[in-house]
Design an enzyme around this catalytic site. Sequence first.
Site, PDB file in Angstrom:
ATOM      1  CG  PHE A 239      -6.068  -6.968  22.772  1.00 36.31           C
ATOM      2  CD1 PHE A 239      -6.817  -6.666  21.627  1.00 36.31           C
ATOM      3  CD2 PHE A 239      -6.137  -5.999  24.181  1.00 36.31           C
ATOM      4  CE1 PHE A 239      -7.550  -5.509  21.678  1.00 36.31           C
ATOM      5  CE2 PHE A 239      -7.054  -4.789  23.952  1.00 36.31           C
ATOM      6  CZ  PHE A 239      -7.876  -4.678  22.772  1.00 36.31           C
TER       7      PHE A 239
ATOM      8  CG  ASP B   7      -7.633 -11.754  26.779  1.00 38.86           C
ATOM      9  OD1 ASP B   7      -8.592 -12.080  26.980  1.00 38.86           O
ATOM     10  OD2 ASP B   7      -6.994 -10.562  26.750  1.00 38.86           O
TER      11      ASP B   7
ATOM     12  CE1 TYR C 248     -15.662  -5.117  25.128  1.00 40.75           C
ATOM     13  CE2 TYR C 248     -15.368  -5.216  27.375  1.00 40.75           C
ATOM     14  CZ  TYR C 248     -14.905  -4.897  26.250  1.00 40.75           C
ATOM     15  OH  TYR C 248     -13.432  -4.744  26.071  1.00 40.75           O
ATOM     16  CE  LYS C 249     -13.507  -8.080  22.883  1.00 41.45           C
ATOM     17  NZ  LYS C 249     -13.612  -7.005  22.152  1.00 41.45           N
TER      18      LYS C 249
ATOM     19  NE  ARG D 111     -11.906  -7.521  15.181  1.00 40.50           N
ATOM     20  CZ  ARG D 111     -11.933  -7.447  16.227  1.00 40.50           C
ATOM     21  NH1 ARG D 111     -11.004  -8.181  16.778  1.00 40.50           N
ATOM     22  NH2 ARG D 111     -12.293  -6.556  16.997  1.00 40.50           N
TER      23      ARG D 111
END
Length: 420
Positions: free
Chosen positions: A128, A205, A230-231, A380
């Site tokens: 990322f 991560d 928050y995912k 995605r």
Amino acid sequence: MREDFPRSEAKELDAADPLAHLRDRFVIADDDLICLDGNSLGRLPAATPEHLDRLVRQGWGEQLIRSWSTWIDWGRRLGDRLATHALGARPGEVVVSDSTSVNLYKLAAAALDAAGDRRTVLVDAEEFPTDRYILQGLAEARGLTVRTLPSDLDEGLRTDELRAALDDDVALVVLSSVAYRSGALQDMAAVNDAARRAGTVVLWDLSHAVGAVPIELTATGADLAVGCTYKYLNAGPGAPAFLYVRQELQATLRQPIQGWFGQRDQFTMGAGYEPAPDLDRFLVGTPPILALAALDPSLDVLAEAGIDRVRAKGRRLGQMIVDLTDAWLTPYGFRVASPRDPDRRGNHVSLHHPEALRISRALAGDGRVVADYRTPDRLRLGAAPLYTRHVDVWDAMSRLRDLAERRGWERVPGGPSRVT
């Protein structure tokens, strides 16, 4: 999966789903709008607004500063809840604080400072971006070398290639347990073992894994980790992140941001900084209480579901996406761009198509399916198991097929995307 797979079979799967009742624990403002973007931002738990309202009106409005005695340890309390229900860690090893980027900076800097004469940082070339940028900055400041490991865009980094790159100059390895673009899932135990044999540590991560994939930090021998809430953890936009430090390392690592919440005797207001002897040394400043509070209701739902049942349902939903892509979408130029083996895939599935950006925009418009786009040409799809039904996946893939048949993206502009 058969090409004539009927919607009624998806409804039968929902009827037998042991997690089906949990959908009612989330705010579904528009039942016809299908959200397949839980891997970017989770839905709002229905209990969160009242929970926050009570905190604001009573805790803040009525109690004022007197509430701080109950608030001040929330980062550690919530960290322990995460450790129990989502991370497979021990009490006192996880704390909720800051952002993923800041936490990654803190732990990477601490690990590099403890690495002695080693001068190399290893990172997946497809890691990322914020992780790569932070490592580049740390390396430039310390005169170190960042070595990127080539990795397949769809299949992810191979463990044997990482193992071959480990030598006695490697100070730190930074990897995502689930690749943000393809969903490729790393074997954490194998990677941790290889790093330990090479005398180095891995900073994981966990942002695209936590809350969807079982994580066993203790059992796999993990040393350091960060991740967001928050995912799949549904704690809200920009919710605080978390960090993990194995108990045995806490007293030996010293993070670079010497804030007063990391001080040994915080309220003595001493002239010099002396880090706390435990996980508190990785804290910095005053915790964002209102943002922290939103994590509690979401963890209630996850605890009720159980991460193993979440994973089992997530595998079924992901396999539906793969199978329906093969059956319905390949004639229109789509292909699966994630590992096909569910044991090597996290919870989201990526599809390759040359017009993926415009397709994602068209889907969100008249297709009424919220997905997302990732460069270079990936659509995605993240079906969050706590609130996504099998029939939602069937309907979303049917709408995507309809869009493909009529080339409905052609009227949609391209150009840069600001979706995160």
